[in-house]
Design an enzyme around this catalytic site. Structure first.
Site, PDB file in Angstrom:
ATOM      1  N   LYS A  65       7.739  25.054  66.328  1.00  0.00           N
ATOM      2  CA  LYS A  65       8.668  25.933  67.307  1.00  0.00           C
ATOM      3  C   LYS A  65       7.682  27.197  67.891  1.00  0.00           C
ATOM      4  O   LYS A  65       7.787  27.661  69.061  1.00  0.00           O
ATOM      5  CB  LYS A  65       9.644  26.647  66.469  1.00  0.00           C
ATOM      6  CG  LYS A  65      10.926  25.562  66.120  1.00  0.00           C
ATOM      7  CD  LYS A  65      11.983  26.122  65.703  1.00  0.00           C
ATOM      8  CE  LYS A  65      13.128  24.869  65.154  1.00  0.00           C
ATOM      9  NZ  LYS A  65      14.367  25.563  64.624  1.00  0.00           N
ATOM     10  N   ASP A 101      18.543  27.560  69.296  1.00  0.00           N
ATOM     11  CA  ASP A 101      19.209  28.055  68.081  1.00  0.00           C
ATOM     12  C   ASP A 101      20.316  29.082  67.842  1.00  0.00           C
ATOM     13  O   ASP A 101      21.195  29.006  67.056  1.00  0.00           O
ATOM     14  CB  ASP A 101      18.184  28.351  66.916  1.00  0.00           C
ATOM     15  CG  ASP A 101      17.351  27.161  66.580  1.00  0.00           C
ATOM     16  OD1 ASP A 101      17.781  26.101  66.714  1.00  0.00           O
ATOM     17  OD2 ASP A 101      16.026  27.426  66.212  1.00  0.00           O
TER      18      ASP A 101
HETATM   19  P1  NAP Z   1      10.873  30.163  57.610  1.00  0.00           P
HETATM   20  O1  NAP Z   1      10.616  31.010  58.798  1.00  0.00           O
HETATM   21  O2  NAP Z   1       9.940  29.851  56.711  1.00  0.00           O
HETATM   22  O3  NAP Z   1      11.665  31.554  56.560  1.00  0.00           O
HETATM   23  C1  NAP Z   1      12.293  31.092  55.462  1.00  0.00           C
HETATM   24  C2  NAP Z   1      13.026  32.247  54.700  1.00  0.00           C
HETATM   25  O4  NAP Z   1      13.623  31.703  53.550  1.00  0.00           O
HETATM   26  C3  NAP Z   1      12.418  33.689  54.473  1.00  0.00           C
HETATM   27  O5  NAP Z   1      13.105  34.824  54.671  1.00  0.00           O
HETATM   28  C4  NAP Z   1      11.778  33.642  53.292  1.00  0.00           C
HETATM   29  O6  NAP Z   1      11.605  34.592  52.415  1.00  0.00           O
HETATM   30  C5  NAP Z   1      13.097  32.962  52.460  1.00  0.00           C
HETATM   31  N1  NAP Z   1      13.004  32.178  51.458  1.00  0.00           N
HETATM   32  C6  NAP Z   1      12.386  31.016  51.010  1.00  0.00           C
HETATM   33  N2  NAP Z   1      12.438  30.680  49.832  1.00  0.00           N
HETATM   34  C7  NAP Z   1      12.984  31.749  49.080  1.00  0.00           C
HETATM   35  C8  NAP Z   1      13.383  31.782  47.696  1.00  0.00           C
HETATM   36  N3  NAP Z   1      12.996  31.117  46.883  1.00  0.00           N
HETATM   37  N4  NAP Z   1      14.071  33.156  47.300  1.00  0.00           N
HETATM   38  C9  NAP Z   1      14.265  34.028  48.411  1.00  0.00           C
HETATM   39  N5  NAP Z   1      14.035  33.866  49.847  1.00  0.00           N
HETATM   40  C10 NAP Z   1      13.435  32.857  50.094  1.00  0.00           C
HETATM   41  O7  NAP Z   1      12.117  29.298  57.680  1.00  0.00           O
HETATM   42  P2  NAP Z   1      13.265  29.310  59.023  1.00  0.00           P
HETATM   43  O8  NAP Z   1      12.538  28.424  60.228  1.00  0.00           O
HETATM   44  O9  NAP Z   1      13.549  30.501  59.105  1.00  0.00           O
HETATM   45  O10 NAP Z   1      14.274  28.152  58.260  1.00  0.00           O
HETATM   46  C11 NAP Z   1      15.107  28.540  57.169  1.00  0.00           C
HETATM   47  C12 NAP Z   1      16.191  27.365  56.862  1.00  0.00           C
HETATM   48  O11 NAP Z   1      16.951  27.261  58.074  1.00  0.00           O
HETATM   49  C13 NAP Z   1      15.556  26.081  56.751  1.00  0.00           C
HETATM   50  O12 NAP Z   1      16.131  25.542  55.613  1.00  0.00           O
HETATM   51  C14 NAP Z   1      15.683  25.220  57.886  1.00  0.00           C
HETATM   52  O13 NAP Z   1      15.911  23.902  57.679  1.00  0.00           O
HETATM   53  C15 NAP Z   1      17.251  26.077  58.274  1.00  0.00           C
HETATM   54  N6  NAP Z   1      17.553  26.026  59.960  1.00  0.00           N
HETATM   55  C16 NAP Z   1      18.915  25.179  60.117  1.00  0.00           C
HETATM   56  C17 NAP Z   1      19.231  25.264  61.358  1.00  0.00           C
HETATM   57  C18 NAP Z   1      20.345  24.473  61.661  1.00  0.00           C
HETATM   58  O14 NAP Z   1      20.502  24.202  62.914  1.00  0.00           O
HETATM   59  N7  NAP Z   1      21.343  24.659  60.839  1.00  0.00           N
HETATM   60  C19 NAP Z   1      18.397  25.585  62.327  1.00  0.00           C
HETATM   61  C20 NAP Z   1      17.158  26.335  62.015  1.00  0.00           C
HETATM   62  C21 NAP Z   1      16.704  26.364  60.840  1.00  0.00           C
HETATM   63  P3  NAP Z   1      10.171  35.246  52.329  1.00  0.00           P
HETATM   64  O15 NAP Z   1       9.925  36.050  53.730  1.00  0.00           O
HETATM   65  O16 NAP Z   1      10.258  36.486  51.151  1.00  0.00           O
HETATM   66  O17 NAP Z   1       9.323  34.408  52.350  1.00  0.00           O
END
Ligand code: NAP
Length: 279
Positions: A65, A101
């Site tokens: 993305k 999104d």
């Molecule tokens: P990302 O950029 O990798 O960010 C991940 C986030 O999760 C960061 O804030 C990270 O914290 C936190 N995190 C991960 N593991 C953790 C843990 N064990 N404890 C505490 N915090 C944790 O990912 P993203 O693109 O934002 O996506 C996040 C989620 O949203 C994914 O599961 C994705 O599938 C979902 N999503 C869903 C939709 C939908 O249409 N429903 C759309 C987009 C994304 P740190 O900064 O400390 O690493």
């Protein structure tokens, strides 16, 4: 025949082919929508080839993305605000992009809550790419105070810094106190995804009329949503965000604005259920 795609790496988990396939069939459109596994080192070439590829456009998913944002020749205001692109199309041999999104997140809440747009305070857990789209949606909807709690405080600081004085950054261990004052609580972290274990944040101190949502949809009821339900709070799952974010792309490529409705949701839930039973 109009063709579209979703490009990711890996991409086999993506529900987008089933989602767009359902709409193509429902509207009797002779089009196609296919998953394309594109590794990161091939992505720039994939974008460069797009105008000659015969595709009207497509979606990009993890991990492309941000790269798609950098590589698009033209981006709209949503893409610029979110710093990412999930929907592409071509125009005059140029690749253009938007990010749907924020739209998907807001439309999902609109479906299930009549009053979230009039709420004052939202608490966002997480500071990744999805959190940026969520904060943008909350600002657009007019919420006056947004608190971000993240495991890595520097990422929360950077995210808050993009949005001005309505948004503040906090450490994740302050979540229980922040939850006391929040009308809307949103998990945007991958915590709890696909049965991942980990400590569930405590909602004991949350206001009894708080609305709780999670953007993760596998499992549909994440441990966080389950804790909110047990605490008696109203919850909204993340599947609707996925369904709604797909609407603008489908309309752009295939010329029909599709509906997000219960039969579509049931169709995708059946696929998720089937997948969860696979070894
Ligand atoms: P990302 O950029 O990798 O960010 C991940 C986030 O999760 C960061 O804030 C990270 O914290 C936190 N995190 C991960 N593991 C953790 C843990 N064990 N404890 C505490 N915090 C944790 O990912 P993203 O693109 O934002 O996506 C996040 C989620 O949203 C994914 O599961 C994705 O599938 C979902 N999503 C869903 C939709 C939908 O249409 N429903 C759309 C987009 C994304 P740190 O900064 O400390 O690493």
């Amino acid at each position: 025949m109009t063709k579209a795609f979703v490009a990711g790496w890996p991409v086999a988990h993506s529900l987008s082919p089933q989602l767009h396939g359902y709409w193509l069939q429902r509207h009797a459109i002779a089009g196609s929508y296919q998953a394309m596994a594109v590794p990161p080192h091939d992505f720039a070439q994939f974008i460069a080839n797009l105008p000659q590829s015969g595709f009207a456009g497509g979606n990009v998913t993890i991990p492309h993305k941000e790269a798609a944002f950098s590589l698009c020749a033209a981006k709209d205001g949503e893409a610029l605000a979110i710093g990412a692109v999930n929907t592409l199309w071509t125009e005059n041999a140029r690749v253009c992009g938007t990010c749907t999104d924020s739209y998907g997140f807001a439309a999902n809440l609109d479906d299930h809550s009549g009053n979230w747009r009039t709420m004052q305070t939202a608490l966002v857990i997480g500071a990744g790419g999805a959190a940026r789209a969520v904060v943008h949606a909350l600002i657009k909807a007019g919420l006056s105070k947004i608190t971000i709690a993240n495991r890595t405080p520097e990422r929360a600081d950077s995210l808050a810094g993009l949005f001005g004085p309505k948004v503040s950054a906090h450490r994740l261990d302050t979540f229980p106190q922040l939850a006391r004052h929040a009308n809307l609580i949103i998990n945007t972290t991958s915590l709890g995804m696909d049965g991942q274990s980990g400590e569930v944040l405590s909602l004991d101190e949350a206001s009894s009329d708080a609305l709780v949502t999670d953007i993760v949809y596998v499992p549909l009821e994440t441990p966080f949503l389950a804790a909110a339900r047990l605490r008696g709070l109203k919850t909204i799952d993340g599947l609707g965000m996925l369904l709604h974010q797909a609407v603008p792309g489908f309309e752009r490529w295939f010329g029909v604005r599709p509906q997000v409705d219960l039969p579509l949701r049931a169709h995708l839930l059946a696929i998720l259920d089937h997948r969860s039973r696979q070894p």
